[in-house]
Design an enzyme around this catalytic site. Structure first.
Site, PDB file in Angstrom:
ATOM      1  N   LYS A 128       0.837  -1.193   0.000  1.00  0.00           N
ATOM      2  CA  LYS A 128       0.000   0.000   0.000  1.00  0.00           C
ATOM      3  C   LYS A 128       0.876   1.249   0.000  1.00  0.00           C
ATOM      4  CE  LYS A 128      -3.981  -2.200   0.459  1.00  0.00           C
ATOM      5  NZ  LYS A 128      -5.162  -2.037  -0.417  1.00  0.00           N
ATOM      6  N   ASP A 152      -0.889  -0.015  -4.339  1.00  0.00           N
ATOM      7  CA  ASP A 152      -2.309   0.347  -4.251  1.00  0.00           C
ATOM      8  C   ASP A 152      -2.438   1.623  -3.432  1.00  0.00           C
ATOM      9  OD1 ASP A 152      -5.042   0.487  -4.047  1.00  0.00           O
ATOM     10  OD2 ASP A 152      -5.305  -1.479  -3.125  1.00  0.00           O
ATOM     11  N   GLU A 212      -2.453   0.862  -8.499  1.00  0.00           N
ATOM     12  CA  GLU A 212      -3.878   0.539  -8.352  1.00  0.00           C
ATOM     13  C   GLU A 212      -4.651   1.677  -7.691  1.00  0.00           C
ATOM     14  OE1 GLU A 212      -6.409  -2.770  -5.761  1.00  0.00           O
ATOM     15  OE2 GLU A 212      -4.438  -3.286  -6.571  1.00  0.00           O
ATOM     16  N   GLU A 259     -12.059  -2.275  -8.494  1.00  0.00           N
ATOM     17  CA  GLU A 259     -12.765  -2.689  -7.284  1.00  0.00           C
ATOM     18  C   GLU A 259     -13.884  -1.734  -6.899  1.00  0.00           C
ATOM     19  OE1 GLU A 259     -10.846  -1.603  -3.216  1.00  0.00           O
ATOM     20  OE2 GLU A 259      -9.165  -2.072  -4.543  1.00  0.00           O
ATOM     21  N   ASP A 310     -14.490  -7.069  -9.703  1.00  0.00           N
ATOM     22  CA  ASP A 310     -14.780  -7.799  -8.473  1.00  0.00           C
ATOM     23  C   ASP A 310     -16.198  -8.359  -8.561  1.00  0.00           C
ATOM     24  OD1 ASP A 310     -15.584  -8.480  -5.838  1.00  0.00           O
ATOM     25  OD2 ASP A 310     -14.268  -6.977  -4.952  1.00  0.00           O
ATOM     26  N   HIS A 348     -10.081  -8.129  -7.822  1.00  0.00           N
ATOM     27  CA  HIS A 348      -9.888  -7.630  -6.461  1.00  0.00           C
ATOM     28  C   HIS A 348     -10.527  -8.575  -5.450  1.00  0.00           C
ATOM     29  CE1 HIS A 348     -11.749  -5.235  -3.081  1.00  0.00           C
ATOM     30  NE2 HIS A 348     -10.486  -4.925  -2.922  1.00  0.00           N
TER      31      HIS A 348
END
Length: 369
Positions: free
Chosen positions: A168, A197, A223, A249, A272, A299
């Site tokens: 992240k 992400d 992401e 997502e 997703d 996701h």
């Protein structure tokens, strides 16, 4: 023709097994609606979806009050017709997360029912492109985790055969993100993928700036760098960086995905099944992405997405985040960092109904005849 005779709904609240933080939030609970459909032959299918802590009660009321009563007497094999009827019935509230999450639980149950009645695994019923797919892990890459622990987790995942690790990003200053990711890259070498992400945490200008600073680390993707509904911003970003931009997502309609692909606003599709409205629209997005030569890296929901990723030719990665261990007896089978497609009929998920009964929130239990 076997008609739908009974529908049971439950919701369990699953607590994450590790602390999960990103650039904008912390995950404290996962509300999991479960829909079990029984047809006149006595066959059953169970589907599910999820929230990350809010909206579960609204999903359950939408299911019980507005959607599920429409299914009684329907031919369970007419999945496409049912999906479109339910979408139209809720057209005043679409396209949005609550409606799509509710539709997903129903649609996934119908596909499970169909596959079980045909005695075939979902991945074969939905296409059967391959019997395994690559895994990357997210559980050791949350934003609060110290750099040393990020490195240790990535090295451990690499040793187990995983193909990549997600880290992240979204620290207050870009230099912090660069330092963390540089340490991971130095440790794992060039042959191991690093995904990042941002969880929609950046403005477009900041996303462009940080992507430029991270360019030399050869990242697998960036992401959700900015707000998911900012298509033009994603176009700007995607044109400004060689790092692939991943979205999906937080998109809830096949038309949203179409716009992203048509406009060149992304390079990787993370559709997703729990948020797009179920397996039916998921497959449409995946096949559209194939036409644009884009990989599918869904996701979350690894227990379901392993089958879907194996079903389509452009399925590339499954995200390893254990989700259902407390309410299932089945487990994802992993060999050398590859997730194996389930061999059992249906979604490949075996539910622990005793555990579900103990964890169900009583006010949402309904049995619809």
């Amino acid at each position: 023709m076997a008609k739908i005779e009974r529908i049971e709904i439950r919701m369990v609240d699953l607590k994450p097994k590790v602390v999960r933080t990103d650039a904008i939030q912390s995950f404290v609970s996962q509300e999991t609606p479960l829909v079990t459909i029984t047809d006149s032959d006595g066959a059953t299918g169970t589907g599910y979806s999820y929230t990350i802590g809010t909206g579960g009660s609204s999903v359950m009321r939408l299911l019980a009050d507005h959607l599920l009563p429409r299914l009684i007497g329907k031919d369970a094999e007419q999945i496409e017709a049912i999906w479109h009827e339910l979408e139209f019935a809720t057209h005043a509230t679409t396209i949005g997360a609550i409606t799509s999450i509710a539709l997903a639980a129903i649609d996934n149950a119908l596909w499970d029912l169909r596959a079980r009645k045909q005695d075939i695994p979902l991945w074969k019923l939905a296409g059967g492109a391959r019997d395994r797919c690559a895994l990357y892990t997210t559980e050791g890459g949350w934003l609060h985790i110290p750099t040393e622990a990020l490195v240790e987790d990535a090295l451990d995942a690499k040793a187990k055969g995983f193909k990549g690790s997600k880290v992240k990003i979204g620290k207050p200053h870009g230099a912090d993100d660069v330092a963390r990711l540089s340490a991971v890259r130095k440790a794992v070498g060039d042959g191991y993928e690093i995904m990042t992400d941002a969880n929609q945490g950046f403005t477009i200008d900041e996303a462009i700036r940080r992507a430029d600073r991270l360019r030399d680390l050869d990242l697998a993707w960036l992401e959700e760098p900015i707000a998911a509904d900012d298509i033009d911003g994603h176009v700007r970003l995607n044109r400004s960086t060689s790092t692939p931009v991943a979205v999906g997502e937080s998109l809830y309609s096949i038309r949203h995905f179409r716009e992203y692909m048509q406009k060149g606003a992304c390079s990787i599709v993370q559709v997703d099944a729990g948020r797009i409205g179920g397996i039916t629209p998921w497959l449409k997005v995946a096949h559209t992405a194939e036409a644009f030569d884009m990989p599918i890296c869904p996701h979350f929901l690894m227990e379901l997405h392993v089958s879907l990723t194996c079903a389509v030719p452009n399925g590339k990665y499954v995200e390893y985040i254990p989700q259902l261990d407390d309410i299932t007896t089945s487990r994802l089978v992993i060999e050398n960092g590859m997730a194996l497609a389930p061999s059992t009929p249906g979604l490949g998920i075996e539910w622990d109904w005793d555990a579900i009964a103990k964890r169900s929130i009583p006010e949402f239990n309904r049995d619809i005849h």
